[in-house]
Enzyme design. Structure first.
Site, PDB file in Angstrom:
ATOM      1  N   GLY A 153       0.826  -1.202   0.000  1.00 16.98           N
ATOM      2  CA  GLY A 153       0.000   0.000   0.000  1.00 16.98           C
ATOM      3  C   GLY A 153       0.859   1.249   0.000  1.00 16.98           C
ATOM      4  N   CYS A 154       0.233   2.376  -0.309  1.00 14.23           N
ATOM      5  CA  CYS A 154       0.974   3.634  -0.400  1.00 14.23           C
ATOM      6  C   CYS A 154       1.493   4.090   0.965  1.00 14.23           C
ATOM      7  CB  CYS A 154       0.106   4.711  -1.040  1.00 14.23           C
ATOM      8  SG  CYS A 154      -1.542   4.884  -0.321  1.00 14.23           S
ATOM      9  N   PHE A 155       0.608   4.112   1.976  1.00 11.00           N
ATOM     10  CA  PHE A 155       1.062   4.489   3.324  1.00 11.00           C
ATOM     11  C   PHE A 155       2.117   3.521   3.851  1.00 11.00           C
ATOM     12  CE2 PHE A 155      -3.072   6.884   3.822  1.00 11.00           C
ATOM     13  CZ  PHE A 155      -2.493   8.132   4.025  1.00 11.00           C
TER      14      PHE A 155
END
Length: 350
Positions: A153-155
């Site tokens: 995921g991005c985070f």
């Protein structure tokens, strides 16, 4: 179609992640996008969804049928909402296709944990066992030659790249980690809603999914594996009025007295030879503008002798390093190519 290029299919091509994959793959010397697929827009030109691709990508959106995809592609990127990949990935693997999943369906190895956080049935244990977690700079060697990759995921990408070296070295106490993360609105996807309405987000900063974000167990899973013990973090996300970018600010207690320069040296050694992690000099903190449009993750540090804590700041472009760029980096590793192939984009500035 060039015979010396592999063929790539993109499922979910009408979303932001799909569009970014197309933009980046246009510059890849060894990949050609052979088909684009969308369950909601099949039968229409891709340029009808994205006019900026007019005369650049002249493909028509197709229905998602694994056997037909096999006839046109070697690898499939799944830029889909949660729940789609869990059902589609095994069908694609049965066709002998390679799969790179940009959704969260294959990231959590415990199906019960996935069901708790995503509120939907998990992928089968067999598929979860096949999928390698593709945090490129940490698990890149595990990706080589594999058929299924779960793109982080991005985070988690911004956060884990900022924390793993210190956790692995035992320099910080994992039980004290607090993460304050901010994202641009593109992270919410292309769908419309009150939460991303211009009038609601402009000139405003809002905390959301406090203590309930679905990326929490992903971060804890990887940090737990790194630390060799269960890790529980405080993780708060904020939506800010910009299109692209994530800034993750992380705080933790330092186990022994360490200087900022020592952290810089540790991280430069850990990421030596990995082209997309850049460590800032002492006293210099990164900004999202400095990585926009690129596959870079920039990290800065401040060790505070007064409090005994360290502040780590990590920035990425959520659409590139946090999604499409890292997916292509994983494809490069999967195929045994240089991981930076087709990703030498200079950040856009200003």
């Amino acid at each position: 179609m060039s015979k010396d290029k592999i063929k790539a299919a993109i499922v979910g091509a009408t979303g932001y992640g799909g569009a970014e994959l197309i933009r980046l793959l246009q510059a890849h010397p060894q990949v050609e996008v052979s088909c684009v697929l969308s369950s909601s827009s099949s039968g229409t030109p891709l340029s009808a969804s994205f006019p900026h691709l007019t005369d650049i990508v002249e493909l028509e959106l197709e229905q998602i049928e694994p056997a037909k995809i096999k006839a046109k592609a070697d690898v499939v990127f799944l830029a889909t909402p949660a729940g789609v990949s869990a059902e589609l990935t095994p069908k694609l693997l049965e066709q002998g296709l390679k799969v790179i999943d940009l959704s969260g369906d294959l990231r959590l190895k415990d199906g019960a944990v996935y069901e708790k956080w995503y509120k939907r049935p998990p992928a089968s244990e067999e598929v979860l066992a096949q999928a390698v977690y593709g945090l490129s700079e940490v698990y890149g060697e595990s990706v080589v030659g594999r058929a299924a990759i779960s793109n982080p995921g991005c985070f988690p990408t911004a956060t884990l790249l900022g924390l793993i070296p210190a956790v692995k070295a035992g320099w910080i106490d994992p039980a004290t980690i607090i993460i304050d993360a901010k994202t641009g609105v593109s992270g919410a996807g292309r769908g419309t809603g009150l939460g991303t309405h211009y009038s609601e987000i402009n000139e405003s900063v809002k905390a959301y999914k406090v203590n309930a974000h679905q990326h929490i167990p992903e971060i804890e899973q990887v940090l737990g594996e790194t630390a060799g013990q269960e890790v529980v973090v405080t993780f708060t996300t904020h939506l800010i009025p910009m299109t692209r970018g994530i800034l993750s600010t992380m705080y933790a207690s330092v186990n022994e007295k360490r200087s900022t320069q020592e952290f810089i040296d540790l991280y430069r050694t850990f990421y030596a030879g990995r082209p997309f992690v850049r460590i800032r000099d002492n006293g210099v903190m990164p900004a999202t503008k400095e990585v926009s449009g690129s596959n870079y993750c920039d990290i800065g540090f401040s060790a505070d002798e007064r409090t005994g804590r360290v502040t780590i700041v990590s920035v990425i472009d959520n659409m590139v390093k946090g999604a499409a760029g890292q997916a292509i980096q994983n494809l490069n590793l999967m195929m045994g190519w240089d991981e930076a192939t087709g990703l030498h984009f200079v950040p856009m500035y200003p």
